[in-house]
Motif scaffolding. Structure first.
Motif, mmCIF file in Angstrom:
data_model
loop_
_atom_site.group_PDB
_atom_site.id
_atom_site.type_symbol
_atom_site.label_atom_id
_atom_site.label_comp_id
_atom_site.label_asym_id
_atom_site.label_seq_id
_atom_site.Cartn_x
_atom_site.Cartn_y
_atom_site.Cartn_z
ATOM 1 N N ASN A 55 79.659 53.408 29.302
ATOM 2 C CA ASN A 55 78.659 54.294 28.704
ATOM 3 C C ASN A 55 77.441 53.566 28.141
ATOM 4 O OD1 ASN A 55 80.415 56.583 29.133
ATOM 5 N ND2 ASN A 55 81.652 55.754 27.456
ATOM 6 N N ALA A 57 73.797 51.239 28.575
ATOM 7 C CA ALA A 57 72.695 50.819 29.441
ATOM 8 C C ALA A 57 71.696 50.034 28.604
ATOM 9 C CB ALA A 57 72.017 52.036 30.060
ATOM 10 N N ARG A 237 73.928 53.850 24.114
ATOM 11 C CA ARG A 237 75.289 54.255 24.449
ATOM 12 C C ARG A 237 75.311 55.773 24.558
ATOM 13 N NH1 ARG A 237 80.045 53.541 20.427
ATOM 14 N NH2 ARG A 237 81.797 54.322 21.641
ATOM 15 N N LEU A 243 75.788 58.833 31.245
ATOM 16 C CA LEU A 243 74.930 57.658 31.234
ATOM 17 C C LEU A 243 73.727 57.788 32.167
ATOM 18 C CD1 LEU A 243 74.638 55.000 29.833
ATOM 19 C CD2 LEU A 243 75.800 53.900 31.720
ATOM 20 N N GLU A 244 73.978 58.229 33.408
ATOM 21 C CA GLU A 244 72.874 58.290 34.382
ATOM 22 C C GLU A 244 71.733 59.187 33.886
ATOM 23 O OE1 GLU A 244 72.456 56.552 37.155
ATOM 24 O OE2 GLU A 244 74.385 55.507 37.122
ATOM 25 N N LEU A 247 69.963 57.597 30.815
ATOM 26 C CA LEU A 247 69.120 56.441 31.113
ATOM 27 C C LEU A 247 67.799 56.891 31.726
ATOM 28 C CD1 LEU A 247 68.714 53.410 31.207
ATOM 29 C CD2 LEU A 247 69.941 53.336 33.366
ATOM 30 N N ARG A 267 68.875 49.062 33.301
ATOM 31 C CA ARG A 267 70.115 48.814 34.028
ATOM 32 C C ARG A 267 71.317 49.367 33.272
ATOM 33 N NH1 ARG A 267 70.853 42.752 35.755
ATOM 34 N NH2 ARG A 267 70.384 42.293 33.574
ATOM 35 N N THR A 268 72.273 49.929 34.006
ATOM 36 C CA THR A 268 73.537 50.312 33.377
ATOM 37 C C THR A 268 74.403 49.060 33.272
ATOM 38 O OG1 THR A 268 74.603 50.743 35.481
ATOM 39 C CG2 THR A 268 73.448 52.586 34.464
#
Lengths: 408, 436
Positions: A55, A57, A237, A243-244, A247, A267-268
């Protein structure tokens, strides 16, 4: 058992069995060494970083020219990030585990006189809580509070943080043999800045940006520093599975805020991990491919030569069958013959595997091959040999006893 | 007769098809494994600048404090600003350059292009001649401009194309780099040596190349931005000025001498320099300098990593297994045909002719295996390109390697064919005819 007649047959017609034995020996030597290297690489790449990897990035922005008042820019950025739905925590952070670039400080020690100390650690700092932002596990002491945070302008002074949180690995290196990490709380750690910093917490694990092999890869510490530069580097976080979109929204929101800086990277953690271990995964992948092909090729060689034998011996097999041998006896003959050849090859292969490893140890500083890997390799060769010879053996069993009467 | 044997060999591929296919696949897999690793190894360990690699030297001076020497006695891989500038101003070698990693943000004059981040190098004007850097437009700045923070810049072809369009004349145009206006004086032609041997420390050796080059004072007085590895043993005074004064090591330094034999002379100068500095209370350790040529420096920096060497060894051992296997299978294939040999011998063929026929047949198998092997090598290199972007650019096979692949495959097949062929020749015609 009919081992003696099989052996004497083998000795009379040496070329083909020798070829198979040689192939088994070479294959065993390579497979045992390759399996060991594969296992080593995969184990290295699988080590946990200590962070909530799924979770997290990282976003980095570079300024165009000098930036006035980076502190308030950081604050606006962080408010913007925290307002994004799905964000659990966001903070400025100088580096991230496995990120492959970052800060490292040497000369760490619990004693003041540390001229000769060679202990070094990865130097994390953040004005917020990295324990929250990276999802770290605190095992002793406490996290920083906002009162602990120290503003640092690299153009005008040197950092003088009062408190530090260290990893278990660093604690073990600072005080070998330690069992209760609470003992370290309140003690000073030298080497971080002009003045020692007081240890207030110990975390389970936080890998360094380089994630070197061994304990060294987990020797890290965190300082409560707000670093006043134009380099904007944020750790985010998200809630699980978010996450995607988080971000993407974060990058867009930060880009929209100001036009005097450039989005440098986003970046993750998964991407960061992939990039760190690309070489390890490549090596493991190539070696797995080599091992599989090698086993396939050795099996094909055994099938080929065993088929040839069956064809050459049709008459003998017929005679044996006519004289009362059962199908199972014929099958057993070929299986035993194969086990004998494989065993011979495997014994030679054992020596070969260890010598190959010896060369690798001496020339490449690779750790010594544990004997268990040669054992696994031998077991693989036996099973492979038996499986490969099964087909031709079954065909041999089908030879009718009548063949014996046809041409003699 | 040779072409007849060739035709026979081709026709005989269809005989015992399973064994034939196994043999071809075995050969192809072995050859492609060996060629893939060899291609990578060759690219990694090759001499990047063969014309003068023995005359280009990397300079190391031991700057650290007493009491914290490294175990192997090796001085730091980079040097401090003070030493680099002292050596540079002394100009005791015919050509020399410090090398500093830096970066900046380009603000294009065009409205349709938003600002972007680029990485670059601060170097001396000798840099371009020393490393045979080709220029497609303009030329490097002059030696006089080295020391004066002249607002000049040399850019890569890629950066020019991005800013002004392909093949546009960029000379004299301005580049706004992190708010500083620089004048473009030169454009590099395509230049991406791999590994990046001129900058082995603190940068991706197989990664992207720098997009701009500026005189060193532009970095230290204007950009004030350092990219790469910085190693400090003490605490520098605050600010960039304090950093420049410190003994932190972050500069790489190259010299070019007229001949490899001038090395001792320059090394003596380095030692004398350290002794002189010690009188000024600098460089407290005992004299411990290094002067390594390109190949020695690449070796010291471990450019060819152990993994690649291990992989190459394993691949050749693998090729060995494939050969043993091919021998076995050829043996099986040939010894299934004693009748044919017997008839031919009885009809007057000599052993030599039988030998030639069967060896040609083995050669045909080798050729087919080579074809498949090349296809598989290309596939494997594509896999490497996909998974290791680092070494992506290394993995292009050239004609030379292609020829080597065919040759290895053919030689492998012929070598494998020798024993089975010899055995085939031992067939006694009479014995065979009897049992027909």
């Amino acid at each position: 058992m009919e081992v003696r007649p099989i052996l004497s047959t083998l000795f009379r017609n040496k070329t083909a069995p020798l070829l198979i034995a040689a192939q088994v020996a070479l294959t065993l030597a390579i497979v045992a060494n390759a399996l060991y290297i594969i296992q080593e690489r995969l184990a290295a790449a699988a080590r946990p970083s200590g962070a909530d990897e799924a979770n997290i990035a990282r976003i980095e922005l570079s300024p165009i020219g000098d930036m006035a008042d980076p502190k308030s820019i950081q604050e606006v950025d962080l408010q913007t990030l925290r307002a994004i739905p799905g964000v659990v925590s966001a903070t400025w952070a100088n580096q991230i585990p496995l990120g492959q670039s970052g800060w490292n400080s040497g000369g760490l020690s619990l004693k003041e006189d540390n001229e000769n100390a060679s202990l070094s650690g990865a130097h994390y700092f953040s004005p917020g809580s990295l324990i929250d932002a990276y999802g770290l596990k605190l095992i002793a002491g406490r996290d920083f509070t906002q009162d602990d945070v120290f503003d640092h302008d690299p153009d005008s002074g040197n950092a003088a943080p009062k408190f530090v949180i260290i990893t278990k690995a660093l604690a073990d290196a600072l005080q070998p043999g330690i069992t209760n990490y609470n003992e370290l709380l309140g003690k000073p750690m030298y080497g971080v800045a002009e003045e020692p910093a007081q240890i207030i917490g110990v975390i389970e694990r936080l890998q360094t940006p380089w994630a070197n092999a061994g304990a060294e890869g987990e020797q890290s510490y965190i300082l409560p520093i707000r670093y006043l530069t134009g380099a904007f580097q944020y750790a985010i976080r998200s809630e699980p599975g978010q996450l995607e979109p988080v971000l993407k929204a974060a990058s867009e929101a930060l880009s929209k805020l100001r036009s005097d800086r450039v989005l440098n990277s986003q970046r993750t953690f998964a991407e960061i991990r992939e990039s760190r271990y690309a070489n390890e995964m490549l090596m493991a992948g190539l070696l797995i491919a080599v091992t599989l092909f090698l086993l396939l090729i050795t099996a094909s060689g055994i099938v080929g030569l065993a088929s040839l034998w069956v064809n050459q011996r049709r008459k003998q097999i017929g005679v044996r069958r006519a004289l009362g041998a059962r199908k199972i006896d014929v099958i057993r003959y070929f299986l035993v013959e194969n086990v004998l050849i494989t065993t011979g090859g495997a014994l030679f292969g054992l020596v070969l595997a260890l010598s190959l490893n010896q060369v690798l140890v001496r020339q490449m500083e690779i750790p010594r091959l544990p004997l268990s890997y040669v054992g696994i390799g031998m077991a693989i060769m036996w099973v492979l040999g038996l499986l490969a010879v099964l087909g031709p053996a079954l065909r041999a069993a089908k030879v009718p006893p009548a063949v014996a009467t046809r041409t003699i | 007769m040779f072409f007849y044997y060739l035709k026979l060999g081709a026709v005989n591929l269809k005989r015992n098809p399973i064994i034939t296919i196994l043999m071809i696949i075995t050969l192809a897999v072995g050859v492609s494994a060996a060629m893939t690793t060899l291609t990578i190894l060759r690219a990694m360990s090759g001499d990047p600048i063969p014309q003068k690699s023995d005359r280009l030297f990397y300079v190391q001076i031991d700057t650290g404090p007493v009491g914290r020497e490294s175990d192997n006695g090796e001085p730091d891989s980079q040097m401090a600003y003070t030493d680099a500038m002292n050596l540079w101003r002394a100009k005791k070698a015919p050509m020399q350059t410090p090398l500093i990693g830096t970066s900046g943000t380009v603000s294009p004059d065009r409205k349709d292009l938003s600002p972007f981040f680029v990485s670059g190098l601060g170097v001396g004007s000798d840099f371009f001649k020393m490393f045979n850097v080709p220029m497609v437009q303009g030329q490097p700045w002059t030696g006089e401009q080295d020391q004066t923070a002249a607002d000049v810049v040399v850019i890569s072809k890629a950066l020019r194309d991005r800013l002004f369009g392909e093949n546009a004349d960029a000379i004299g145009k301005r580049l706004i780099l992190s708010k500083h206006q620089l004048t473009i004086v030169g454009v590099l032609d395509t230049w991406n040596p791999l590994p990046k041997f001129y900058r082995l420390v603190g940068s991706n050796r197989y990664g992207d190349h720098e997009e701009f080059f500026v005189p060193i004072p532009v970095v230290t007085e204007k950009l004030e931005d350092i990219q790469g590895q910085v190693n400090c043993s003490g605490r520098p005074e605050p600010g960039f000025a304090g950093f420049l004064k410190s003994d932190c090591t972050w500069i790489q330094y190259w010299v070019e001498l007229n001949a490899a034999s001038d090395r001792d002379g320059y090394f003596d100068y380095l030692n004398a320099y350290v002794l002189e500095q010690q009188k000024l209370d600098r460089l407290p350790r005992k004299v411990n300098n290094r002067l390594r040529n390109v190949m020695e420096w690449m070796d010291r920096q471990g450019v060819v990593d152990n993994d690649t060497i291990v992989a190459t060894w394993l691949a050749f051992a693998f090729l060995g297994v494939c050969l043993v296997n091919t021998i076995g299978l050829l043996l099986a294939k040939f010894s299934a045909r004693p009748g044919e040999i017997g008839v031919r011998r009885a009809l007057g063929a000599s052993r030599t002719e039988i030998f030639a026929q069967f060896l040609t047949e083995a050669g045909v198998i080798g050729l087919v295996g080579a074809g498949l092997g090349i296809a598989m090598t290309l596939g494997a290199l594509a896999y490497v390109r996909h998974y290791a972007r680092d070494i992506a650019l290394l993995t292009n096979m050239d004609w030379m390697m292609l020829m080597v692949t065919v040759a290895i495959s053919l030689i492998a097949a012929l070598a494998a064919g020798l024993l089975p062929t010899w055995r085939a020749c031992q067939v006694l015609p009479a014995a065979q005819l009897k049992s027909q």
